[in-house]
Design a protein around this motif. Structure first.
Motif, PDB file in Angstrom:
ATOM      1  N   VAL A   1      10.365   2.330  -7.285  1.00  0.00           N
ATOM      2  CA  VAL A   1       9.306   1.742  -6.522  1.00  0.00           C
ATOM      3  C   VAL A   1       8.500   0.801  -7.349  1.00  0.00           C
ATOM      4  O   VAL A   1       7.864  -0.063  -6.772  1.00  0.00           O
ATOM      5  CB  VAL A   1       8.374   3.113  -6.390  1.00  0.00           C
ATOM      6  CG1 VAL A   1       6.824   2.688  -5.881  1.00  0.00           C
ATOM      7  CG2 VAL A   1       8.919   4.016  -5.269  1.00  0.00           C
ATOM      8  N   ARG A   2       8.177   0.887  -8.745  1.00  0.00           N
ATOM      9  CA  ARG A   2       7.671  -0.005  -9.466  1.00  0.00           C
ATOM     10  C   ARG A   2       8.246  -1.418  -9.602  1.00  0.00           C
ATOM     11  O   ARG A   2       7.574  -2.431  -9.358  1.00  0.00           O
ATOM     12  CB  ARG A   2       7.688   0.410 -10.826  1.00  0.00           C
ATOM     13  CG  ARG A   2       6.551   1.470 -11.254  1.00  0.00           C
ATOM     14  CD  ARG A   2       6.567   1.784 -12.804  1.00  0.00           C
ATOM     15  NE  ARG A   2       5.494   2.774 -12.986  1.00  0.00           N
ATOM     16  CZ  ARG A   2       5.066   3.507 -14.022  1.00  0.00           C
ATOM     17  NH1 ARG A   2       6.186   3.608 -14.733  1.00  0.00           N
ATOM     18  NH2 ARG A   2       4.165   4.046 -14.026  1.00  0.00           N
ATOM     19  N   MET A   3       9.703  -1.289  -9.529  1.00  0.00           N
ATOM     20  CA  MET A   3      10.507  -2.642  -9.221  1.00  0.00           C
ATOM     21  C   MET A   3      10.043  -3.146  -8.028  1.00  0.00           C
ATOM     22  O   MET A   3       9.787  -4.668  -7.870  1.00  0.00           O
ATOM     23  CB  MET A   3      12.091  -2.426  -9.377  1.00  0.00           C
ATOM     24  CG  MET A   3      12.289  -2.139 -11.065  1.00  0.00           C
ATOM     25  SD  MET A   3      14.279  -2.379 -10.989  1.00  0.00           S
ATOM     26  CE  MET A   3      14.563  -0.517 -10.415  1.00  0.00           C
ATOM     27  N   LEU A   4      10.178  -2.517  -6.869  1.00  0.00           N
ATOM     28  CA  LEU A   4       9.925  -3.199  -5.580  1.00  0.00           C
ATOM     29  C   LEU A   4       8.377  -3.632  -5.607  1.00  0.00           C
ATOM     30  O   LEU A   4       8.282  -4.823  -4.848  1.00  0.00           O
ATOM     31  CB  LEU A   4      10.291  -2.049  -4.499  1.00  0.00           C
ATOM     32  CG  LEU A   4      11.627  -1.476  -4.160  1.00  0.00           C
ATOM     33  CD1 LEU A   4      11.581  -0.492  -3.265  1.00  0.00           C
ATOM     34  CD2 LEU A   4      12.599  -2.867  -3.714  1.00  0.00           C
ATOM     35  N   LYS A   5       7.612  -2.878  -6.247  1.00  0.00           N
ATOM     36  CA  LYS A   5       6.046  -3.442  -5.994  1.00  0.00           C
ATOM     37  C   LYS A   5       6.030  -4.870  -6.555  1.00  0.00           C
ATOM     38  O   LYS A   5       5.354  -5.479  -6.341  1.00  0.00           O
ATOM     39  CB  LYS A   5       5.360  -2.343  -6.545  1.00  0.00           C
ATOM     40  CG  LYS A   5       3.723  -2.522  -6.703  1.00  0.00           C
ATOM     41  CD  LYS A   5       3.016  -1.450  -7.264  1.00  0.00           C
ATOM     42  CE  LYS A   5       1.544  -1.852  -7.329  1.00  0.00           C
ATOM     43  NZ  LYS A   5       0.717  -1.120  -8.288  1.00  0.00           N
TER      44      LYS A   5
ATOM     45  N   ASP B   1       0.848  -1.366  -0.242  1.00  0.00           N
ATOM     46  CA  ASP B   1       0.020  -0.060  -0.165  1.00  0.00           C
ATOM     47  C   ASP B   1       0.844   1.330   0.051  1.00  0.00           C
ATOM     48  O   ASP B   1       0.565   2.277  -0.657  1.00  0.00           O
ATOM     49  CB  ASP B   1      -0.969  -0.043   1.391  1.00  0.00           C
ATOM     50  CG  ASP B   1      -2.025  -1.241   1.395  1.00  0.00           C
ATOM     51  OD1 ASP B   1      -2.168  -1.531   0.066  1.00  0.00           O
ATOM     52  OD2 ASP B   1      -2.295  -1.543   2.208  1.00  0.00           O
ATOM     53  N   GLN B   2       2.020   1.224   0.706  1.00  0.00           N
ATOM     54  CA  GLN B   2       3.045   2.378   0.922  1.00  0.00           C
ATOM     55  C   GLN B   2       3.516   2.601  -0.543  1.00  0.00           C
ATOM     56  O   GLN B   2       3.727   3.793  -0.963  1.00  0.00           O
ATOM     57  CB  GLN B   2       3.803   2.079   1.955  1.00  0.00           C
ATOM     58  CG  GLN B   2       4.761   3.325   2.243  1.00  0.00           C
ATOM     59  CD  GLN B   2       5.982   3.000   3.304  1.00  0.00           C
ATOM     60  OE1 GLN B   2       5.730   1.959   3.875  1.00  0.00           O
ATOM     61  NE2 GLN B   2       6.791   3.867   3.557  1.00  0.00           N
ATOM     62  N   LEU B   3       3.985   1.553  -1.330  1.00  0.00           N
ATOM     63  CA  LEU B   3       4.540   1.686  -2.460  1.00  0.00           C
ATOM     64  C   LEU B   3       3.498   2.146  -3.437  1.00  0.00           C
ATOM     65  O   LEU B   3       3.955   3.036  -4.284  1.00  0.00           O
ATOM     66  CB  LEU B   3       5.112   0.222  -3.035  1.00  0.00           C
ATOM     67  CG  LEU B   3       6.164  -0.224  -2.346  1.00  0.00           C
ATOM     68  CD1 LEU B   3       6.340  -1.639  -2.612  1.00  0.00           C
ATOM     69  CD2 LEU B   3       7.597   0.474  -2.980  1.00  0.00           C
ATOM     70  N   ASN B   4       2.374   1.805  -3.274  1.00  0.00           N
ATOM     71  CA  ASN B   4       1.303   2.462  -4.366  1.00  0.00           C
ATOM     72  C   ASN B   4       1.130   3.898  -4.061  1.00  0.00           C
ATOM     73  O   ASN B   4       0.773   4.654  -5.072  1.00  0.00           O
ATOM     74  CB  ASN B   4      -0.174   1.652  -4.094  1.00  0.00           C
ATOM     75  CG  ASN B   4      -0.300   0.357  -4.859  1.00  0.00           C
ATOM     76  OD1 ASN B   4       0.372   0.205  -5.949  1.00  0.00           O
ATOM     77  ND2 ASN B   4      -0.994  -0.584  -4.092  1.00  0.00           N
ATOM     78  N   GLN B   5       1.047   4.302  -2.862  1.00  0.00           N
ATOM     79  CA  GLN B   5       1.012   5.672  -2.546  1.00  0.00           C
ATOM     80  C   GLN B   5       2.134   6.546  -3.308  1.00  0.00           C
ATOM     81  O   GLN B   5       2.173   7.519  -3.854  1.00  0.00           O
ATOM     82  CB  GLN B   5       1.051   5.931  -0.975  1.00  0.00           C
ATOM     83  CG  GLN B   5      -0.565   5.666  -0.316  1.00  0.00           C
ATOM     84  CD  GLN B   5      -0.788   5.835   0.924  1.00  0.00           C
ATOM     85  OE1 GLN B   5       0.276   6.309   1.642  1.00  0.00           O
ATOM     86  NE2 GLN B   5      -2.008   5.863   1.209  1.00  0.00           N
ATOM     87  N   ASP B   6       3.339   6.084  -2.849  1.00  0.00           N
ATOM     88  CA  ASP B   6       4.542   6.618  -3.177  1.00  0.00           C
ATOM     89  C   ASP B   6       4.874   6.471  -4.761  1.00  0.00           C
ATOM     90  O   ASP B   6       5.444   7.383  -5.511  1.00  0.00           O
ATOM     91  CB  ASP B   6       5.806   5.750  -2.628  1.00  0.00           C
ATOM     92  CG  ASP B   6       5.732   5.989  -1.009  1.00  0.00           C
ATOM     93  OD1 ASP B   6       5.268   6.779  -0.482  1.00  0.00           O
ATOM     94  OD2 ASP B   6       6.677   5.434  -0.575  1.00  0.00           O
TER      95      ASP B   6
END
Length: 148
Positions: free
Chosen positions: A26-30, A5-10
């Protein structure tokens, strides 16, 4: 809030700010988290999310060292930026002294006395420091303490 969820917001924030470097990291981590979640077939626990993020950090650190050795300064800068983004999602890392204290306590708890007990010590120790300390640092301190 889960890391996903945090990654989506970021990710939304990075898009709005047109920060391409942060957005790609962020996309790679998600993606890594979602892949694991799909493979598992259920929601990831916080500990599992931290394990995945720590693995992503470790991969980048290994690549960083290789690029530095090869003199690829352009890629070194890119990876340093990625590492700073990854660090935002991991808990604060323990200092070497803090790790040493935890190792000594764990050795006392497990009553380990020699290198033959290293597996027992590491088994009891890793859940305490998971995501908070580099495994190679922990391993080297355990070896050092058991060889005293």
């Amino acid at each position: 809030m889960s890391k996903l969820d945090q990654l989506n917001q970021d990710m939304k924030t990075a898009m709005k700010q047109k920060d391409k470097e942060t957005l790609s990291t962020v996309r790679m981590l998600k993606s890594a988290l979602q892949t694991e979640q799909i493979n598992k077939g259920e929601e990831l626990s916080e500990e599992e999310e931290l394990t995945i993020l720590a693995r992503e950090k470790k991969q980048r650190l290994e690549s960083l060292n290789e690029f530095k050795a090869a003199g690829r300064d352009d890629l070194v800068l890119k990876l340093e930026k990625e590492l700073s983004v990854v660090d935002n999602y991991l808990p604060e890392q323990l200092s070497e002294d803090e790790v040493r204290t935890i190792v000594q306590e764990t050795i006392a708890q497990t009553q380990a006395s020699s290198m033959q007990d290293m597996g027992k010590v590491m088994g009891a120790l890793m859940p305490k420091v998971k995501g908070k300390a580099d495994g190679s640092l922990v391993s080297s301190i355990v070896k050092e303490e058991l060889n005293k």
